[in-house]
Write an enzyme that holds these catalytic residues in place. Structure first.
Site, PDB file in Angstrom:
ATOM      1  N   ARG A 163      23.012  -4.756  -5.904  1.00 55.01           N
ATOM      2  CA  ARG A 163      23.259  -3.363  -6.490  1.00 55.01           C
ATOM      3  C   ARG A 163      24.393  -2.666  -6.446  1.00 55.01           C
ATOM      4  NH1 ARG A 163      21.339   1.105  -1.561  1.00 55.01           N
ATOM      5  NH2 ARG A 163      22.535   0.330  -0.081  1.00 55.01           N
ATOM      6  N   ASN A 201      22.781   6.268  -6.773  1.00 54.84           N
ATOM      7  CA  ASN A 201      22.446   6.164  -5.261  1.00 54.84           C
ATOM      8  C   ASN A 201      23.799   5.668  -4.401  1.00 54.84           C
ATOM      9  OD1 ASN A 201      20.238   6.167  -3.150  1.00 54.84           O
ATOM     10  ND2 ASN A 201      21.120   4.146  -2.807  1.00 54.84           N
ATOM     11  N   GLU A 202      24.115   6.345  -3.514  1.00 55.22           N
ATOM     12  CA  GLU A 202      25.413   5.830  -2.847  1.00 55.22           C
ATOM     13  C   GLU A 202      26.298   5.377  -3.589  1.00 55.22           C
ATOM     14  OE1 GLU A 202      23.010   5.195   1.469  1.00 55.22           O
ATOM     15  OE2 GLU A 202      23.413   3.375   0.168  1.00 55.22           O
ATOM     16  N   GLU A 359      19.042  11.131   3.616  1.00 48.36           N
ATOM     17  CA  GLU A 359      18.390   9.749   4.378  1.00 48.36           C
ATOM     18  C   GLU A 359      18.742   9.697   5.453  1.00 48.36           C
ATOM     19  OE1 GLU A 359      19.421   6.009   2.597  1.00 48.36           O
ATOM     20  OE2 GLU A 359      18.888   6.761   0.288  1.00 48.36           O
ATOM     21  N   GLU A 407      15.728  -5.144   3.233  1.00 49.60           N
ATOM     22  CA  GLU A 407      15.347  -4.035   3.918  1.00 49.60           C
ATOM     23  C   GLU A 407      14.107  -4.148   4.626  1.00 49.60           C
ATOM     24  OE1 GLU A 407      18.408  -0.385   1.648  1.00 49.60           O
ATOM     25  OE2 GLU A 407      16.359  -0.968   1.138  1.00 49.60           O
TER      26      GLU A 407
END
Length: 726
Positions: A163, A201-202, A359, A407
């Site tokens: 990712r 995301n991030e 988060e 994860e």
């Protein structure tokens, strides 16, 4: 702001298959219409005042987190809704990594599964934070257009996988990511329970490909205008690096000017490349935000940040966001002061505006070397610590623990036990019950800090690009040490940028700028005026050394602060590992480490001197200099905690700073609201703690059972929230 009202759940473009068909032709030449950039402004483009009076955009306290029902059979969804509703959750963040599902091929979009997820959450009265799914490329995109994937620092061009894998300057990526964001906004943006957009995301990691090289040269032309100006700024006579054509400039990698990820032959080039990559990734966010706004003009937009993450200039990024959100994942041994500092930094990005805790884990991470489980009560304590420092949401990764992938051992509310009475569910239910009862009273608080600590990403890059004097000088650690000294005394702190005006600085009695190695235009003048007007300025070793191009400011350290601090440092001694130098600070025997400046007084008063037998024994280690109506402190060595406590005690007494004594790792933090204040007393330890709370005797508790007594015994990880007059 969109309020939660009853609204019929209708999708646009009604068709039975609920699919979009799309085809397009891209111009992939260097002059692609998608290749645009934010103008360079040196990170100093703040308009208007820094301090923001703003309310959270949500009508209720969001309690939820990341939810990936597409990973599960639909038969599981109903059980999930029952459990999550039972623990009082009211929000789900969805669609974070679903691009491959939403767009199976270049010409086809399929929203059927997402439609069903949204419908399920809507039926169960959940608010939705809807992500745009663009943080992970679909395989067809990377296969058909290989230029969309990144080239790393070592020159290796990535294949499909992982990712955060897109080149930010790929015209193809920029086109398709914005296109997807627009289609999502068109389809779901009208829904009342879509309360926030979550772009990508991030964001993070850099690319060094041919696309980035071309775009970097464009960015440099915009910034410098001429090669003469660039050569001067980059000090290119060093090692014969003078450039005579823009095409000669390539990104600093292991194959060119990189000595290592944190060391570049021309440090100014390395810092510019960091500025450029931060801007490039920010442009990706702006692309998607613009596409969303074409269909949804009102819903707040965010992306999840990562505290003190090095690669992105978050103060600059925050200007593009409607609300800041961030992901908090401390390790088992992260100091509680550092967690608090990161919360305060996120609050400070938009001048004190409340933020979203997007988060955290309810139990344990999976990606750190040692992933300890949170002890009983610790999740609750850490959640209230976030609220105390400015969070108006509590969200987790994740709501249902996955069965596969990297994860699968990351904690979740619903665990692999697949049981509705685990310890984590019981603790989540208890916290959810408290938040359901008190949530509105916890929102929209303000922090009244009279101490500001400067945090600046370009200084972060400059200090850690420095080849010397010591590899042990790490920017975040140096900032944290000063923050921790105020934290130990429960003194409220704002984390602030470098580019405040003297008028904005006047909000603070004390401004602390550890290791302010890079002094950008206007900063020195503003700090001089701030002190002239009565402020107290504290700075340290490795401050005032470089200009905005990372070139040394001649005339001795601390450069432009030399007159303000009344001291001149001619040498910087780097101490060997695990050694220290004695320092006599008033009546206290403390010590310094890592570096020690060899300094001479030029009007300052000596407060502490080096001991030992070295040639600079008895010379100044800590000084203070009167300037106008204020004063400036200069600290010449990395003081130990005892030394920093002496310094902070002195500042508390001089400036009459509000403070509160508590046992170690028990904190008291206050948020102010319209008509009342809340004092958050939190035991961050696994041991009972006794606190003198006589100051609050008789006040009611918002979280707690009875009125406050003169002495309070907090159980391990216990929390008391005291309600007071504003």
């Amino acid at each position: 702001m969109k309020l939660l009202v009853t609204k019929q759940f209708v999708f646009p473009n009604d068709d039975s298959a609920r699919k979009f068909q799309h085809s397009s032709t891209l111009n992939l030449n260097n002059g692609s219409p998608f290749m645009t950039h934010l103008p360079y402004n040196g990170g100093n483009n703040r308009k208007g005042g820094f301090f923001v009076t703003s309310h959270t955009p949500f009508s209720r306290f969001l309690f939820g987190g990341d939810y990936n029902p597409e990973q599960w059979p639909r038969s599981v969804w109903a059980d999930d809704m029952q459990i999550l509703t039972d623990v009082h959750m009211n929000e789900a963040t969805i669609n974070v990594f679903s691009w491959a599902q939403l767009q199976p091929s270049e010409a086809e979009y399929d929203f059927s599964t997402l439609d069903d997820i949204v419908a399920t959450l809507t039926k169960n009265h959940f608010d939705i934070v809807l992500a745009t799914s663009t943080a992970a490329l679909p395989a067809w995109l990377a296969t058909r257009y290989p230029e969309v994937t990144r080239t790393d620092y070592d020159g290796r061009h990535a294949q499909f996988g992982g990712r955060h894998n897109a080149c930010p300057n790929s015209p193809v990526f920029r086109h398709y990511s914005a296109l997807l964001a627009g289609k999502l906004a068109e389809r779901y943006g009208h829904l009342a329970n879509v309360v926030c957009w979550h772009i990508s995301n991030e964001y993070g990691s850099y690319c060094y490909c041919a696309n980035c090289a071309r775009a970097f040269r464009v960015w440099l032309r915009q910034k410098y205008g001429s090669l003469t100006a660039l050569n001067d700024a980059w000090y290119t006579h060093f090692w014969g690096h003078t450039f005579y054509d823009w095409e000669e400039i390539v990104p600093p990698t292991a194959l060119s000017d990189g000595i290592g990820p944190d060391h570049i032959v021309l440090s100014a080039m390395g810092i510019d490349y960091r500025r450029f990559q931060s801007d490039s990734l920010l442009q990706n966010l702006v692309d998607e935000k613009t596409a969303i706004r074409d269909f949804d003009p009102d819903t707040p937009i965010t992306t999840n940040m990562m505290g003190t993450f090095k690669d992105l200039d978050y103060f600059k990024w925050a200007k593009a966001l409607d609300i800041v959100s961030w992901d908090s994942y401390p390790a088992y041994d992260t100091p509680h002061s550092e967690v608090a500092m990161r919360h305060d930094l996120m609050r400070g990005l938009k001048g004190g505006q409340p933020f979203m805790l997007m988060e955290q884990t309810p139990s344990q991470q999976n990606w750190q070397p040692y992933n300890a489980t949170k002890r009983p009560g610790q999740m609750r304590a850490m959640s209230y610590q976030a609220i105390a420092h400015g969070a108006d949401t509590i969200q987790y990764f994740q709501l249902h623990q996955g069965r596969g992938g990297t994860e699968k051992f990351h904690g979740a509310i619903i665990s692999h036990a697949d049981h509705d009475e685990t310890r984590i569910i019981r603790e989540t239910r208890a916290l959810g019950s408290e938040l359901a009862a008190t949530g509105p009273q916890l929102m929209n608080g303000r922090t009244h800090a009279k101490v500001g600590i400067i945090f600046d990403w370009e200084n972060y890059w400059s200090l850690e690009y420095s080849s010397g004097p010591s590899v042990e000088l790490k920017y975040v650690d140096q900032i944290r040490r000063y923050y921790a000294a105020f934290y130990r005394q429960n003194v409220a702190v704002d984390m602030i940028p470098t580019n405040l005006s003297a008028t904005e600085m006047a909000h603070y009695d004390v401004i602390v700028a550890p290791v302010l190695i890079m002094v950008k235009p206007g900063v020195s003048a503003a700090l001089h005026q701030y002190v002239e007007n009565g402020g107290t300025f504290v700075t340290t070793y490795m401050s005032g050394i470089n200009d905005e191009n990372d070139q040394v400011i001649m005339g001795g350290y601390p450069g432009p602060f030399r007159d303000l601090c009344g001291i001149w440092a001619e040498e910087i001694d780097a101490l060997p590992p695990h050694t220290s130098i004695p320092v006599q600070f008033g009546d206290s025997h403390v010590s310094g480490s890592i570096v020690a400046n060899v300094s001479h007084l030029e009007g300052a008063q000596n407060l502490a001197s080096y001991g030992g037998a070295d040639f600079y024994a008895d010379t100044p280690a800590v000084t203070v200099n009167p300037w106008g109506n204020g004063q400036a402190y200069y600290v010449g060595t990395v003081l130990d905690d005892a030394g920093l406590d002496v310094l902070v005690d002195r500042l508390i007494q001089e400036k009459q700073l509000a403070h509160f004594e508590t046992p170690t790792d028990v904190e008291l933090t206050t948020r102010y609201y319209d008509g009342y204040a809340l004092h958050f007393l939190i035991n961050n330890t696994a041991h009972p703690a006794t606190v003198d709370t006589s100051r609050f005797t008789g006040l009611p508790t918002l979280i707690g059972t009875n009125a406050v007594q003169a002495e309070t015994i907090l159980a391990p990880y216990d929390v008391l929230v005291i309600k007071d007059k504003e």
